[in-house]
Design a protein around this motif. Structure first.
Motif, PDB file in Angstrom:
ATOM      1  N   GLY A 134      -4.336 -12.758   2.618  1.00 42.89           N
ATOM      2  CA  GLY A 134      -3.982 -14.039   3.213  1.00 42.89           C
ATOM      3  C   GLY A 134      -2.493 -14.200   3.394  1.00 42.89           C
ATOM      4  N   ALA A 135      -2.070 -15.431   3.565  1.00 44.92           N
ATOM      5  CA  ALA A 135      -0.655 -15.717   3.820  1.00 44.92           C
ATOM      6  C   ALA A 135       0.239 -15.266   2.665  1.00 44.92           C
ATOM      7  CB  ALA A 135      -0.470 -17.210   4.078  1.00 44.92           C
ATOM      8  N   GLY A 136      -0.283 -15.283   1.457  1.00 44.19           N
ATOM      9  CA  GLY A 136       0.512 -14.903   0.297  1.00 44.19           C
ATOM     10  C   GLY A 136       0.908 -13.437   0.296  1.00 44.19           C
ATOM     11  N   GLU A 137       0.140 -12.599   1.014  1.00 42.15           N
ATOM     12  CA  GLU A 137       0.400 -11.159   1.046  1.00 42.15           C
ATOM     13  C   GLU A 137       1.052 -10.714   2.352  1.00 42.15           C
ATOM     14  OE1 GLU A 137      -2.055 -12.436  -1.811  1.00 42.15           O
ATOM     15  OE2 GLU A 137      -2.902 -12.320   0.217  1.00 42.15           O
ATOM     16  N   LEU A 138       1.332 -11.651   3.249  1.00 43.19           N
ATOM     17  CA  LEU A 138       1.853 -11.296   4.561  1.00 43.19           C
ATOM     18  C   LEU A 138       3.357 -11.004   4.490  1.00 43.19           C
ATOM     19  CD1 LEU A 138       1.126 -11.064   7.600  1.00 43.19           C
ATOM     20  CD2 LEU A 138       1.880 -13.457   7.832  1.00 43.19           C
ATOM     21  N   ILE A 139       3.736  -9.783   4.846  1.00 39.87           N
ATOM     22  CA  ILE A 139       5.151  -9.423   4.917  1.00 39.87           C
ATOM     23  C   ILE A 139       5.723  -9.832   6.270  1.00 39.87           C
ATOM     24  CG2 ILE A 139       6.783  -7.496   4.935  1.00 39.87           C
ATOM     25  CD1 ILE A 139       5.048  -6.078   2.900  1.00 39.87           C
ATOM     26  N   HIS A 140       4.994  -9.553   7.332  1.00 40.60           N
ATOM     27  CA  HIS A 140       5.407  -9.996   8.666  1.00 40.60           C
ATOM     28  C   HIS A 140       4.192 -10.053   9.583  1.00 40.60           C
ATOM     29  CE1 HIS A 140       7.704 -10.397  12.404  1.00 40.60           C
ATOM     30  NE2 HIS A 140       8.738 -10.714  11.646  1.00 40.60           N
ATOM     31  N   ALA A 141       4.153 -11.065  10.429  1.00 41.26           N
ATOM     32  CA  ALA A 141       2.988 -11.292  11.278  1.00 41.26           C
ATOM     33  C   ALA A 141       2.951 -10.385  12.497  1.00 41.26           C
ATOM     34  CB  ALA A 141       2.948 -12.757  11.731  1.00 41.26           C
ATOM     35  N   ASP A 142       4.062  -9.729  12.837  1.00 40.86           N
ATOM     36  CA  ASP A 142       4.103  -8.890  14.038  1.00 40.86           C
ATOM     37  C   ASP A 142       4.770  -7.559  13.704  1.00 40.86           C
ATOM     38  OD1 ASP A 142       4.379  -7.707  16.512  1.00 40.86           O
ATOM     39  OD2 ASP A 142       4.994  -9.539  17.536  1.00 40.86           O
ATOM     40  N   ILE A 174      11.415  -2.492  -1.332  1.00 43.70           N
ATOM     41  CA  ILE A 174      12.376  -3.561  -1.612  1.00 43.70           C
ATOM     42  C   ILE A 174      12.996  -4.041  -0.300  1.00 43.70           C
ATOM     43  CG2 ILE A 174      14.646  -4.018  -2.643  1.00 43.70           C
ATOM     44  CD1 ILE A 174      13.739  -2.175  -4.979  1.00 43.70           C
ATOM     45  N   GLY A 175      13.330  -3.111   0.572  1.00 37.91           N
ATOM     46  CA  GLY A 175      13.913  -3.472   1.863  1.00 37.91           C
ATOM     47  C   GLY A 175      12.967  -4.308   2.709  1.00 37.91           C
ATOM     48  N   TYR A 176      11.676  -4.017   2.640  1.00 35.88           N
ATOM     49  CA  TYR A 176      10.704  -4.820   3.397  1.00 35.88           C
ATOM     50  C   TYR A 176      10.716  -6.268   2.920  1.00 35.88           C
ATOM     51  CZ  TYR A 176       8.864  -0.123   4.353  1.00 35.88           C
ATOM     52  OH  TYR A 176       8.732   1.191   4.705  1.00 35.88           O
ATOM     53  N   LEU A 177      10.804  -6.453   1.618  1.00 39.30           N
ATOM     54  CA  LEU A 177      10.836  -7.824   1.090  1.00 39.30           C
ATOM     55  C   LEU A 177      12.120  -8.541   1.511  1.00 39.30           C
ATOM     56  CD1 LEU A 177       9.390  -7.528  -2.539  1.00 39.30           C
ATOM     57  CD2 LEU A 177       8.217  -8.147  -0.423  1.00 39.30           C
ATOM     58  N   LEU A 178      13.217  -7.794   1.574  1.00 38.00           N
ATOM     59  CA  LEU A 178      14.477  -8.404   1.995  1.00 38.00           C
ATOM     60  C   LEU A 178      14.409  -8.863   3.446  1.00 38.00           C
ATOM     61  CD1 LEU A 178      17.098  -5.965   0.400  1.00 38.00           C
ATOM     62  CD2 LEU A 178      16.156  -8.075  -0.560  1.00 38.00           C
ATOM     63  N   ALA A 237      -0.043  -6.512  12.038  1.00 30.84           N
ATOM     64  CA  ALA A 237       0.781  -7.193  11.041  1.00 30.84           C
ATOM     65  C   ALA A 237       1.096  -6.233   9.897  1.00 30.84           C
ATOM     66  CB  ALA A 237       0.059  -8.432  10.521  1.00 30.84           C
ATOM     67  N   VAL A 238       2.052  -6.621   9.061  1.00 23.68           N
ATOM     68  CA  VAL A 238       2.404  -5.849   7.870  1.00 23.68           C
ATOM     69  C   VAL A 238       2.087  -6.695   6.657  1.00 23.68           C
ATOM     70  CG1 VAL A 238       4.236  -4.645   6.624  1.00 23.68           C
ATOM     71  CG2 VAL A 238       4.229  -4.646   9.122  1.00 23.68           C
ATOM     72  N   VAL A 239       1.290  -6.145   5.750  1.00 22.17           N
ATOM     73  CA  VAL A 239       0.853  -6.888   4.571  1.00 22.17           C
ATOM     74  C   VAL A 239       1.146  -6.079   3.311  1.00 22.17           C
ATOM     75  CG1 VAL A 239      -1.000  -7.987   5.903  1.00 22.17           C
ATOM     76  CG2 VAL A 239      -1.492  -5.930   4.556  1.00 22.17           C
ATOM     77  N   ALA A 298       2.942  -1.605   0.862  1.00 29.27           N
ATOM     78  CA  ALA A 298       3.072  -2.226   2.187  1.00 29.27           C
ATOM     79  C   ALA A 298       2.281  -1.398   3.186  1.00 29.27           C
ATOM     80  CB  ALA A 298       4.533  -2.287   2.615  1.00 29.27           C
ATOM     81  N   ALA A 299       1.552  -2.066   4.076  1.00 28.51           N
ATOM     82  CA  ALA A 299       0.758  -1.356   5.078  1.00 28.51           C
ATOM     83  C   ALA A 299       0.664  -2.186   6.346  1.00 28.51           C
ATOM     84  CB  ALA A 299      -0.644  -1.062   4.538  1.00 28.51           C
ATOM     85  N   ALA A 300       0.550  -1.514   7.467  1.00 24.83           N
ATOM     86  CA  ALA A 300       0.327  -2.192   8.746  1.00 24.83           C
ATOM     87  C   ALA A 300      -1.172  -2.250   9.008  1.00 24.83           C
ATOM     88  CB  ALA A 300       1.031  -1.459   9.872  1.00 24.83           C
ATOM     89  N   VAL A 301      -1.644  -3.377   9.521  1.00 26.03           N
ATOM     90  CA  VAL A 301      -3.073  -3.568   9.764  1.00 26.03           C
ATOM     91  C   VAL A 301      -3.292  -3.981  11.218  1.00 26.03           C
ATOM     92  CG1 VAL A 301      -3.464  -4.194   7.351  1.00 26.03           C
ATOM     93  CG2 VAL A 301      -3.065  -5.996   9.043  1.00 26.03           C
ATOM     94  N   GLU A 302      -4.459  -3.629  11.745  1.00 25.44           N
ATOM     95  CA  GLU A 302      -4.813  -3.916  13.137  1.00 25.44           C
ATOM     96  C   GLU A 302      -5.901  -4.985  13.175  1.00 25.44           C
ATOM     97  OE1 GLU A 302      -4.125  -3.757  16.740  1.00 25.44           O
ATOM     98  OE2 GLU A 302      -3.958  -1.599  16.354  1.00 25.44           O
ATOM     99  N   PRO A 303      -5.565  -6.232  13.524  1.00 26.28           N
ATOM    100  CA  PRO A 303      -6.589  -7.283  13.620  1.00 26.28           C
ATOM    101  C   PRO A 303      -7.645  -6.922  14.665  1.00 26.28           C
ATOM    102  CG  PRO A 303      -4.405  -8.253  13.561  1.00 26.28           C
ATOM    103  CD  PRO A 303      -4.213  -6.770  13.747  1.00 26.28           C
ATOM    104  N   THR A 304      -8.883  -7.215  14.356  1.00 20.96           N
ATOM    105  CA  THR A 304      -9.979  -6.876  15.260  1.00 20.96           C
ATOM    106  C   THR A 304     -10.156  -7.894  16.382  1.00 20.96           C
ATOM    107  OG1 THR A 304     -11.557  -8.015  13.803  1.00 20.96           O
ATOM    108  CG2 THR A 304     -11.208  -5.657  13.424  1.00 20.96           C
TER     109      THR A 304
END
Length: 361
Positions: free
Chosen positions: A209-217, A85-89, A171-173, A159-165
């Motif tokens: 995609g963008a709909g699931e992105l919590i934060h780009a960095d 919940i805090g991540y969404l806030l 990012a956090v998605v 929620a999970a952090a991902v490493e772009p190749t």
């Protein structure tokens, strides 16, 4: 679940009545989130305009402590739910927040913080475990989260952090249970807290995609949410310590055994740690300097250990007899989880050593 939950006291009574079941198996695992949600626990510390009842992160941590006095398993899933919940806030993704927050606050959807790996990544302890391969309209995700709590089979979001190749920042998605390519394993065979819906997640070709992105960095986002992540976790230790101290005080042999001075000292130490936690959250200093928060978390874990020893000494041989042990045996197993929940005490000590070395250099 046939019990009608109207108040927070109703939920606490339910947690106390089912504490053994929640600790030992999965019979009531799917009910805990519904019970806490029906009582309004997840709305604490959430702005009123977003469906909450207002208050602060400390208020949410204190609520987790209240639950932990009765069941650490229920408090553990509370922590996972409240972290998500805090991540969404903190996210700029209003569409994702509008889609998920109402059900999360009501306890109709389970929220899981798969960011334990990310918190260790932030401290340089390990690499991110999910690769994000760029595609036309987002990423393809592949990897594994080996330990995630609150994966209720009737529905969850992680929620999970991902490493772009391609070298872009981590990012956090978010991804939902019904997302194609997501596989939840059977529950992990934990020593205790078995009703926490803790399992691994396998991620195979998941479209994000963008709909699931919590934060780009993630490197910017994780320091912002880390104070709440750890402070809410501290609520678990606070509640368990209170339960042990309360049991020691309630034992008729405590005073006779000369334990009152230990009880007083432990209560004073707990109160001091709580004040430090409250002050750091209120001032925002934990976001600037994480080390003081790490030290509070470490100290609280030590207080839990001392409180368990105190309860054992006050209870005496009765604690070791099955017919008279009461809740001691459950709390003993619950307490063993406090040092190892991510970030573990070993990891926190290591990070403090690393920071001290950097300052010295």
């Amino acid at each position: 679940m046939n019990t009608i939950i109207r108040t927070q006291d109703d939920a606490l009574a339910w947690a106390a009545a089912h504490a053994a079941s929640l600790n030992e198996g999965s019979t009531h695992a799917d009910d805990a989130i519904s019970v806490l949600g029906a009582a309004g626990f997840f709305r604490i510390g959430v702005p009123v305009e977003l469906g909450g009842t207002g208050g602060s992160t400390w208020d949410a941590a204190e609520a987790i402590a209240r639950v932990a006095e009765h069941s650490l398993t229920a408090a553990f899933v509370f922590w996972g739910q409240r972290c998500f919940i805090g991540y969404l806030l903190e996210s700029d993704n209003e569409a994702l927040r509008e889609r998920s927050l109402p059900a999360l606050l009501a306890g109709e959807l389970a929220g899981a913080t798969g960011l334990s790996n990310a918190m260790k990544f932030l401290s340089g302890i390990e690499s991110l475990s999910i690769a994000a391969t760029p595609e036309a309209d987002g990423w393809r995700l592949d990897g594994k989260l080996p330990w995630v709590t609150n994966l209720r089979r009737s529905g969850y979001v992680v929620a999970a952090a991902v490493e772009p190749t391609d070298g872009q920042p981590p990012a956090v998605v978010a991804f939902f249970a019904d997302t194609p390519g997501i596989t939840r394993t059977d529950d992990l065979q934990l020593l205790a807290l078995r009703g926490s819906n803790t399992a691994a997640i396998l991620i195979d070709g998941v479209a994000s995609g963008a709909g699931e992105l919590i934060h780009a960095d993630a490197r910017r986002f994780l320091p912002r949410v880390r104070p709440a992540f750890l402070s809410l976790q501290c609520g678990m230790s606070i509640g368990l310590a209170r339960a042990c101290i309360g049991a020691a005080k309630a034992s008729g042999s405590a005073v006779r055994a000369g334990l009152q001075s230990r009880i007083d000292a432990l209560e004073a130490g707990l109160a001091h740690a709580i004040e430090e936690l409250k002050e750091g959250l209120a001032s925002g200093s934990f976001a600037e300097q994480a080390a003081p928060l790490f030290k509070v978390r470490i100290r609280l874990a030590g207080i839990v250990r001392q409180a368990m020893d105190l309860e054992l000494d006050a209870t005496g041989g009765r604690a070791y007899l099955v017919e008279t042990t009461g809740e001691f045996a459950r709390r003993w197993l619950e307490a063993a989880f406090v040092p190892v929940v991510t970030p573990s005490l070993t990891q926190l000590h290591g990070e403090l050593v690393r920071q001290a070395a950097l300052r010295a250099a």
